[in-house]
Design a protein around this motif. Structure first.
Motif, PDB file in Angstrom:
ATOM      1  N   ASP A  28     -70.454 -66.198 -29.123  1.00  0.00           N
ATOM      2  CA  ASP A  28     -69.658 -65.949 -28.360  1.00  0.00           C
ATOM      3  C   ASP A  28     -68.759 -64.602 -28.819  1.00  0.00           C
ATOM      4  O   ASP A  28     -67.678 -64.225 -28.380  1.00  0.00           O
ATOM      5  CB  ASP A  28     -68.685 -66.965 -28.369  1.00  0.00           C
ATOM      6  N   ARG A  29     -68.508 -64.338 -29.787  1.00  0.00           N
ATOM      7  CA  ARG A  29     -68.132 -63.241 -30.850  1.00  0.00           C
ATOM      8  C   ARG A  29     -68.589 -61.927 -30.178  1.00  0.00           C
ATOM      9  O   ARG A  29     -69.532 -61.501 -29.971  1.00  0.00           O
ATOM     10  CB  ARG A  29     -67.455 -63.092 -31.906  1.00  0.00           C
ATOM     11  N   PRO A  30     -67.132 -61.169 -29.981  1.00  0.00           N
ATOM     12  CA  PRO A  30     -67.874 -59.642 -29.580  1.00  0.00           C
ATOM     13  C   PRO A  30     -68.962 -58.678 -29.917  1.00  0.00           C
ATOM     14  O   PRO A  30     -68.962 -58.685 -31.727  1.00  0.00           O
ATOM     15  CB  PRO A  30     -66.590 -58.479 -29.638  1.00  0.00           C
ATOM     16  N   TRP A  31     -69.673 -57.483 -29.525  1.00  0.00           N
ATOM     17  CA  TRP A  31     -71.166 -56.882 -30.646  1.00  0.00           C
ATOM     18  C   TRP A  31     -69.984 -55.909 -31.481  1.00  0.00           C
ATOM     19  O   TRP A  31     -69.114 -55.860 -31.375  1.00  0.00           O
ATOM     20  CB  TRP A  31     -71.735 -56.222 -29.206  1.00  0.00           C
ATOM     21  N   ARG A  32     -70.800 -55.684 -32.878  1.00  0.00           N
ATOM     22  CA  ARG A  32     -69.731 -55.644 -33.529  1.00  0.00           C
ATOM     23  C   ARG A  32     -71.126 -54.453 -33.979  1.00  0.00           C
ATOM     24  O   ARG A  32     -71.844 -54.419 -33.807  1.00  0.00           O
ATOM     25  CB  ARG A  32     -69.676 -56.012 -35.157  1.00  0.00           C
TER      26      ARG A  32
END
Length: 495
Positions: A431-435
Motif C-alpha cells: 500500500d505504500r507509494p511507489w518510490r
C-alpha cells in the motif's frame, strides 16, 4: 615445510555492482545504495561514485553533495543474499576450506595449491574469477599470499576486477610502503598512537622493536600486529560458527515521541528478526531492545524466557515491554531488536512460552490472532546478512537492517528454494507509494524498476540483467496492469 597459499575473493563494490548489472542503464554511471531519508547511510557506492569521494558508511546527504549526479537506490538485500549464495557455492566447489567473511568476500585455502608456484596460483585464481563471473555476472578481485593478511591486502591492491599474487619472496616489498591502517586491527586510535612515535607505514612498524610496539599498542594486540607487519600470519582458514545473535535496527527520519509509534516500529523490526530466526530453524530465549535518543545516548533492555521460542506474538510482546522501559520522554532516533540464547530444539509449535504470575509457562498458540500473526510473518522472505563494511551500524532510514554476529551465510539449501524465483514473494508494504528503485512488473512490458514518481504518476524503466538497457514509460500510479515485483527477477527472469 610446504609453502602455503591463501586466497581472498572480494566482489567489487558488490551492492552497487548488483544494481548496475540488473539495471543496465546504470552500468557506467555513479550509483549510491542506501537510505533515502535525511538520516540515511551509504551501504554501497559504485566506482564511478567513489571517484567523487562518496563511499560506504558515509551519511547519504554528504555522499549526494559530493556526487550530486549519482543515482540513489534503496538496498535490495534479498537479491544480494541470493547472489552471494551462488558465489559462495562456486568458491566451495574450488576445493579446500572456505571461510566466508561477509556477504561479498571469503577466504579459501585449496589443498591443491600447497607448495605450488606463483604461476600455478595465478592460473587457478584466474579460472576462479572467470567461473564466478560466468555464474553470477559480476566481477571479483582475488588476492593470494602466504596467509590471510597478505591475501586480503593483495585483493585490495587488485581492485577493481583484478588479480594480485604475492609470493613469499616479495611480500616484504609489497607491505613496506603501505599505511599501517592496511593491517587488520589498526583503527584510527591505533593509527594515531603509532603516528605519534613516527610510525606511519607497515615497513616502519616491522622495523620497530617488538617491545616498543607492545608499549604503544598494548600487550593484547601489539605483538600480533608486529608479526603481521612482518608477513607472519599462521591463522587458519576455517568455517565460521553459527550466529550468536540476530538483530535488526532502524534509524528514523524524525524522532519517535509517541509510544504507539514506538510499539509499531518495534513490531516491524521484531518481525524482520523473526523471519531470519525461522529461516535458521532455531528458537531464542533472550530478546534485547536498543534505543538511541536524539542526543545519541543508547539504552538497552533484555528479557530471557524459561523456554526457547520462535513464535512472533511472544517475541513481539517481549520487545514491546522492553521498549516501554528503554524509551524515555524525549523520543528516539533509532530502535533495535535482537534475539539470542539460541536453541536447536524449540518447544512443540502447539505451545509457546508466556509470562504469568507463576513465572514463564506454556500456553496453546492456536488462537486466531496468534495463528494469523505467525502465518503473516512466516511467508515473508528473509533479509540479508551483511558485514559492517557493507551496512553501517546505523541502519538506513527506509527499512530494517538485519545483522548477525559470527554468522555463516546461508547454504545452497536455504532460503529461496531451487532457483531465484520465489513463489511465495510478497511486497513488503503493497500500500505504500511507489518510490525510486522499486521493482515493478507490467502485464505488457514485463519487469522494470521505478525511476521516479509523484503527482499520481510513476515512471518505470523496463530492463533486467538479460535484456540490456530498456525503455522508460510513465503510467498512472494506480494502473491495475502494474504491480510490485520480486527483485530476484531483475537478475534471472522466470522461465
Amino acid at each position: 615445510m610446504t609453502a602455503r597459499w591463501v586466497l581472498h575473493l572480494d566482489m567489487d563494490a558488490f551492492f552497487a555492482s548488483v544494481e548496475q548489472l540488473t539495471r543496465p542503464t546504470l552500468a557506467d554511471r555513479p550509483v549510491l545504495v542506501g537510505g533515502l531519508g535525511p538520516r540515511g547511510v551509504v551501504a554501497g557506492a559504485s566506482y564511478q561514485a567513489r571517484v567523487f569521494g562518496a563511499r560506504s558508511a558515509m551519511p547519504m546527504g554528504q555522499a549526494r553533495r559530493r556526487c550530486p549526479h549519482a543515482t540513489v537506490l534503496p538496498p535490495r538485500f534479498a537479491l544480494y543474499q541470493a547472489i552471494s549464495r551462488e558465489v559462495m557455492d562456486e568458491l566451495a566447489a574450488a576445493g579446500g576450506v572456505l571461510e566466508p567473511v561477509s556477504v561479498d568476500e571469503a577466504f579459501l585455502e585449496p589443498p591443491d595449491l600447497a607448495g605450488a608456484s606463483a604461476e600455478v596460483v595465478s592460473a587457478f585464481a584466474t579460472d576462479l574469477r572467470r567461473r564466478v563471473r560466468e555464474r553470477v555476472g559480476l566481477p571479483a578481485s582475488v588476492g593470494a599470499g602466504s596467509g590471510k593478511q597478505i591475501a586480503k591486502i593483495a585483493s585490495e591492491l587488485a581492485k577493481p576486477d583484478g588479480l594480485r599474487v604475492v609470493a613469499a619472496d616479495e611480500q616484504d616489498g609489497v607491505l613496506a610502503p603501505l599505511p599501517v591502517r592496511s593491517l587488520w586491527g589498526i583503527g584510527p586510535v591505533s593509527e594515531e598512537a603509532l603516528r605519534k612515535v613516527g610510525i606511519t607505514t607497515i615497513g616502519q612498524l616491522a622495523a620497530t622493536d617488538t617491545r616498543e610496539v607492545v608499549g604503544v599498542l598494548g600487550s593484547a594486540v601489539g605483538g600480533e600486529l608486529h608479526r603481521l607487519s612482518r608477513g607472519i600470519d599462521e591463522r587458519a582458514v576455517a568455517p565460521r560458527g553459527a550466529a550468536k545473535q540476530i538483530s535488526a535496527e532502524t534509524t528514523f527520519d524524525t524522532d519517535l515521541t509517541a509510544m504507539s509509534a514506538v510499539h509499531e516500529a518495534v513490531e516491524k523490526i521484531t518481525a524482520a528478526v523473526h523471519r531470519r530466526l525461522v529461516a535458521d530453524g532455531r528458537a531464542a530465549r533472550t530478546v534485547t531492545v536498543k534505543a538511541r535518543t536524539a542526543d545519541f545516548t543508547t539504552l538497552t533492555r533484555s528479557e530471557t524466557t524459561a523456554f526457547a521460542t520462535r513464535e512472533l506474538p511472544t517475541l513481539s510482546a517481549m520487545a514491546r515491554r522492553l521498549a516501554g522501559t528503554a524509551v524515555g520522554e524525549g523520543g528516539v532516533r533509532l530502535l533495535g531488536v535482537s534475539v539470542s540464547g539460541f536453541s536447536e530444539d524449540p518447544p512443540l509449535a502447539l505451545f509457546d512460552a508466556v509470562p504469568s504470575d507463576e513465572g514463564w509457562t506454556t500456553r496453546p498458540i492456536s488462537s486466531p490472532d496468534a495463528a494469523a500473526l505467525a502465518a503473516a510473518s512466516g511467508a515473508a522472505d528473509s533479509e540479508v546478512t551483511a558485514s559492517p563494511a557493507d551496512i553501517p551500524s546505523t541502519a538506513d532510514a527506509d527499512g530494517v537492517t538485519i545483522t548477525e554476529d559470527a554468522a555463516t551465510p546461508a547454504g545452497p539449501d536455504a532460503g529461496i528454494g531451487a532457483g531465484p524465483t520465489r513463489p511465495d514473494f510478497r511486497a513488503d508494504d503493497p500500500d505504500r507509494p511507489w518510490r525510486a528503485g522499486d521493482d515493478a512488473v507490467h502485464t505488457e512490458h514485463g519487469h522494470g524498476w521505478v525511476q521516479g514518481s509523484g503527482h499520481g504518476r510513476v515512471t518505470v524503466r523496463f530492463e533486467t540483467a538479460v535484456t540490456g538497457p530498456g525503455p522508460a514509460r510513465t503510467f498512472d500510479a494506480a494502473d491495475p496492469a502494474m504491480a510490485r515485483a520480486d527483485p530476484l527477477l531483475s537478475w534471472r527472469p522466470a522461465g
